[in-house]
Scaffold this active site. Sequence first.
Site, mmCIF file in Angstrom:
data_model
loop_
_atom_site.group_PDB
_atom_site.id
_atom_site.type_symbol
_atom_site.label_atom_id
_atom_site.label_comp_id
_atom_site.label_asym_id
_atom_site.label_seq_id
_atom_site.Cartn_x
_atom_site.Cartn_y
_atom_site.Cartn_z
ATOM 1 N N ARG A 365 0.857 -1.191 0.000
ATOM 2 C CA ARG A 365 0.000 0.000 0.000
ATOM 3 C C ARG A 365 0.888 1.235 0.000
ATOM 4 O O ARG A 365 1.834 1.323 0.787
ATOM 5 C CB ARG A 365 -0.918 0.027 1.223
ATOM 6 C CG ARG A 365 -1.890 -1.147 1.277
ATOM 7 C CD ARG A 365 -2.780 -1.090 2.498
ATOM 8 N NE ARG A 365 -3.516 -2.338 2.678
ATOM 9 C CZ ARG A 365 -4.281 -2.598 3.737
ATOM 10 N NH1 ARG A 365 -4.410 -1.705 4.704
ATOM 11 N NH2 ARG A 365 -4.913 -3.752 3.829
ATOM 12 N N LYS A 466 -17.491 -4.293 11.324
ATOM 13 C CA LYS A 466 -16.381 -5.066 11.879
ATOM 14 C C LYS A 466 -16.285 -4.895 13.392
ATOM 15 O O LYS A 466 -16.763 -3.917 13.963
ATOM 16 C CB LYS A 466 -15.061 -4.665 11.228
ATOM 17 C CG LYS A 466 -14.731 -3.183 11.327
ATOM 18 C CD LYS A 466 -13.410 -2.849 10.631
ATOM 19 C CE LYS A 466 -13.078 -1.365 10.758
ATOM 20 N NZ LYS A 466 -11.691 -1.060 10.407
ATOM 21 N N HIS A 512 -14.109 -11.941 7.279
ATOM 22 C CA HIS A 512 -12.699 -11.587 7.165
ATOM 23 C C HIS A 512 -12.138 -11.547 8.583
ATOM 24 O O HIS A 512 -12.777 -11.007 9.485
ATOM 25 C CB HIS A 512 -12.513 -10.205 6.540
ATOM 26 C CG HIS A 512 -13.132 -10.029 5.198
ATOM 27 N ND1 HIS A 512 -12.397 -9.770 4.062
ATOM 28 C CD2 HIS A 512 -14.436 -10.055 4.791
ATOM 29 C CE1 HIS A 512 -13.207 -9.641 3.031
ATOM 30 N NE2 HIS A 512 -14.452 -9.809 3.449
#
Length: 637
Positions: A365, A466, A512
């Site tokens: 990234r 999340k 995830h």
Amino acid sequence: MEIQVILPDGTSRRYGQGTTFEQVAESISVGLRKQAIAGKMNGQLVDLQQQIEADGHIEIVTLESEQGLEVYRHSTAHVLAQALKRIYGAQAIKLGIGPIIEDGFYYDIEIEKPLSTEDLRAIEDVMSQIIQENIPIVRRVVSREEALDIFAKLDESYKLELIRDLPADVLISIYEQGEFFDLCRGPHLPSTGRIKAFKLLHVAGAYWRGDAKNPMLQRIYGTAFLKKAQLDDHLHRLEEAKNRDHRKLGKELELFMFSEEAPGMPFYLPKGMILRNELENFARELQRHREYDEVRTPLMMNNRIWEESGHWDHYKDNMYFTHVDETKFALKPMNCPGHMLIYKNSLHSYRELPIRLAEFGQVHRHEFSGALNGMMRVRTFCQDDAHLFVLPEQIEDEIGRVIELISHVYHVFGFEYRIELSTRPDDYMGSSELWDQAEQSLQNVLDTRGIAYRINEGDGAFYGPKIDFHILDALKRSWQCGTIQLDFQMPEKFDLTYIGDDSLKHRPVVIHRAVYGSIDRFIGILTEHYAGAFPLWLAPVQVKLLPVSDHYVDYAFQVKKSLEEAGIRVELDARAEKLGYKIREAQLDKVMYMLILGEKEQISGGVSIRKRGEGDLGIRSLPEIMEQIKSEIAAKQ
């Protein structure tokens, strides 16, 4: 005309229209009036002198509250700016912004003179004078034209830019304290005399508004606390953090390095690689017992994959691209699309689910060079990713199993942690109905297990809500590492299916999951958490052999061979140095066990033991100490 206000405890009071928050505080108690520094009207922070013009919910903000401390620190930033103007003159300083940050504040300024540590001390002295003067801090609302005229006369170009960028309907205010004034929405303390304990910490370079195309300013960092004892404790922790800095320790302990040939990309040295392998193997073994299958996906894939997954829309500015045979490819910023392709590679029955795919996957990234920070902020790192493909009715049970796994891992390292439930962001993907279902599923897991958590509004991933785990290190600093994300979107994007018990195709749900997050960052956190003194099972060097003189080097090699055959990591210091020097060197290397070998030890076939934190443990037989070390390693001590 009277107005009705509702206080935080639910009680209702009536006041004359135009009553200030200060007067409300005084009507409640003299003590509250003394502690009050600001107010809240229907959730919005306002100054203590703000008049209440309509019915609503109000709150008196005191110094002891979190928001009170923020107001306190922001006012200290204004005192810093005032001191700079007094010392260097109004024309020599151009002011940028002076916001609060975690544990303090900063102010960006343009000044020709590079500021030094000595300059900061002189600035602190003038700040103390301003505080002693107890100058009232007064808010003044101005029109956009008046604000532009005021700051144009001062040639404050950065303030003019800020004013021009403000929305057309925003209320513009200036805060005055003595001869100084600043553009600010506030609120602020009633006067400078309320500030009791502060410290300027250091100066750094910072691009105006974080853009490398803009001028480089000098950023003065500072902190402020309500009491000197709190400030002293904070400064002590900052000094301890310097001593624990993973960049410093990583170099001293020969764990990792960085090079200008690959900015922001860590090089693992042999000892650092041992540390990384131990972390991976620990997680690998836990996952094996929990029926995960380990996979490996390519570092680079066709750009259409990232467009299909949605990462292109949300991550393209942070991705690296190249062309292969005139086709655009991208280095992966995440592992999930590769796992979707693996799942899709074959047909699946509902009887197979859950399918748990894990990968220690290297991702890339782009980060601005100014944001890079050792192992904590890099351009390439290894994620301990896993993706669980589950039936809808398996969601809560699987999430519970992941929470148990993450909790177990953090317990081994001695980390306390807190949990946040991050909800739908503005740029969310998919239907609001599926998001509601996903958020409710996560909340049910936490509530059913009685787990304490806080809601973090709008901080979910673009594809799902999340659960984030924030660990607290030895200095009580918080780091977000583990995460569990519930995703109904990616299965839709990749058209993932399984055959149900009705012989029809159905859509799985994806969870995830990461425990370490970035393994590289986790190594940086561990290095600082343990101050380089890793527990025995993790330590790159578990035993250091120190022969008293050259006469005992051969015996030391025999001991070394025995330890290595037992799977113990060992180094031999065979240098012709005095024993005391070797011991000090081993202590600096933070080795857990030092085995000293001399005449008595050679005759007896034993070793003299020194253990980190315990000192001299006397002579023991080699088999005995080997069993003790192996036992401690097995117990993850």
